[in-house]
Design an enzyme around this catalytic site. Structure first.
Site, PDB file in Angstrom:
ATOM      1  N   SER A   1     -12.471  -7.226  54.013  1.00 60.26           N
ATOM      2  CA  SER A   1     -12.361  -5.971  53.250  1.00 60.26           C
ATOM      3  C   SER A   1     -13.631  -5.127  53.394  1.00 60.26           C
ATOM      4  CB  SER A   1     -12.039  -6.243  51.780  1.00 60.26           C
ATOM      5  OG  SER A   1     -13.125  -6.833  51.118  1.00 60.26           O
ATOM      6  N   ASN A   2     -14.790  -5.760  53.509  1.00 54.37           N
ATOM      7  CA  ASN A   2     -16.017  -4.991  53.768  1.00 54.37           C
ATOM      8  C   ASN A   2     -15.984  -4.375  55.167  1.00 54.37           C
ATOM      9  OD1 ASN A   2     -18.167  -5.004  51.560  1.00 54.37           O
ATOM     10  ND2 ASN A   2     -17.451  -7.140  51.555  1.00 54.37           N
TER      11      ASN A   2
ATOM     12  N   MET B   1     -19.472 -16.677  57.752  1.00 49.87           N
ATOM     13  CA  MET B   1     -19.763 -17.975  57.134  1.00 49.87           C
ATOM     14  C   MET B   1     -20.587 -18.912  58.017  1.00 49.87           C
ATOM     15  SD  MET B   1     -18.502 -17.656  54.168  1.00 49.87           S
ATOM     16  CE  MET B   1     -18.245 -19.289  53.480  1.00 49.87           C
TER      17      MET B   1
ATOM     18  N   HIS C   1     -24.179  -9.637  49.833  1.00 49.40           N
ATOM     19  CA  HIS C   1     -24.007 -10.852  49.027  1.00 49.40           C
ATOM     20  C   HIS C   1     -23.520 -10.475  47.618  1.00 49.40           C
ATOM     21  CE1 HIS C   1     -24.690 -15.013  47.923  1.00 49.40           C
ATOM     22  NE2 HIS C   1     -25.195 -14.568  46.785  1.00 49.40           N
TER      23      HIS C   1
ATOM     24  N   ASP D   1     -29.773 -15.931  52.277  1.00 48.64           N
ATOM     25  CA  ASP D   1     -29.732 -14.908  51.214  1.00 48.64           C
ATOM     26  C   ASP D   1     -31.119 -14.560  50.657  1.00 48.64           C
ATOM     27  OD1 ASP D   1     -26.951 -14.936  51.467  1.00 48.64           O
ATOM     28  OD2 ASP D   1     -26.746 -16.550  50.024  1.00 48.64           O
TER      29      ASP D   1
ATOM     30  N   LYS E   1     -15.156  -4.328  44.929  1.00 40.51           N
ATOM     31  CA  LYS E   1     -15.029  -2.872  44.947  1.00 40.51           C
ATOM     32  C   LYS E   1     -16.409  -2.211  45.039  1.00 40.51           C
ATOM     33  CE  LYS E   1     -11.981   0.257  42.615  1.00 40.51           C
ATOM     34  NZ  LYS E   1     -11.344   0.569  41.338  1.00 40.51           N
TER      35      LYS E   1
ATOM     36  N   GLU F   1     -19.026  -3.641  46.313  1.00 36.21           N
ATOM     37  CA  GLU F   1     -19.561  -3.965  47.645  1.00 36.21           C
ATOM     38  C   GLU F   1     -19.151  -2.903  48.655  1.00 36.21           C
ATOM     39  OE1 GLU F   1     -19.037  -7.979  49.142  1.00 36.21           O
ATOM     40  OE2 GLU F   1     -18.764  -8.728  47.113  1.00 36.21           O
TER      41      GLU F   1
END
Ligand code: GRF
Length: 195
Positions: A22-23, A96, A115, A151, A178, A180
């Site tokens: 989605s990103n 991942m 993140h 991270d 959303k 993000e």
């Protein structure tokens, strides 16, 4: 901020995914805007079943699947492809796999990640679950530079939201996702403006 990029040619970007994408979708939509400083010319997936690959295909963006059985071999294929497509910026979006130090050195200062927490809090997986368990009052998302600690690279931009009493892992996941989608393009603009 945007004005800085007017008339300049767009930077070649690659987006790395492993799943839903989605990103990736939001970055593709953003990159199509006239004033976007990036052009997505390559999508890399570590998983051949990744839903996100469909967004690349629908938009005629070159996409490759890199199988991580043999890491040096996988990274060799990755590097060769990145060079071939003259990639200047890498955006990790739900990727991942861990990139090796050697790989990171080749793209030093050119790899961003998103993140779903307010880093440096809640590094790693299952952030929303842990945030709920710990009864946090706020959460959010962070775009940061990638270094060799998970991270932990320099923070580019964050967005914070309040957690409501009725929120659970599922509702937080949706709300933060959303956010993000709004944050990543903004962070890219900020990052490129400050370089
Ligand atoms: C996002 O929550 C992102 O912050 C995290 O993995 C998720 C990827 O979602 N790193 P999507 O594949 O972009 O939908």
């Amino acid at each position: 901020l945007m004005a800085k990029f007017v008339g300049k040619s767009k930077l070649n970007a690659a987006v790395f995914i492993s799943g839903r994408g989605s990103n990736l979708r939001s970055l593709i939509n953003y990159s199509k805007k006239k004033l976007s400083p990036i052009k997505i010319v390559l999508v890399v997936s570590s998983n051949k079943e990744a839903q996100g690959l469909n967004y690349a295909k629908m938009n005629n963006i070159k996409n490759i699947v890199v199988i991580y059985k043999n890491i040096p071999k996988a990274e060799k294929k990755l590097l060769d492809t990145l060079v071939k497509y003259k990639i200047q910026l890498i955006c990790l979006a739900g990727f991942m796999k861990i990139l090796s130090k050697k790989f990171l050195l080749k793209f030093k200062g050119q790899i961003l990640n998103i993140h779903p927490s307010l880093l440096p809090n809640y590094k790693g997986l299952h952030t929303h679950k842990r945030v709920i368990e710990n009864k946090e009052k706020f959460t959010g998302c962070t775009v940061h530079l990638v270094n060799s600690c998970l991270d932990s690279g320099k923070i580019i931009l964050q967005k914070k939201i309040k957690i409501l009493r009725k929120d659970n892992e599922n509702s937080l996941t949706k709300k933060v996702l959303k956010l993000e989608h709004q944050l990543y393009p903004k962070a890219i603009v900020k990052f490129l403006s400050n370089r």
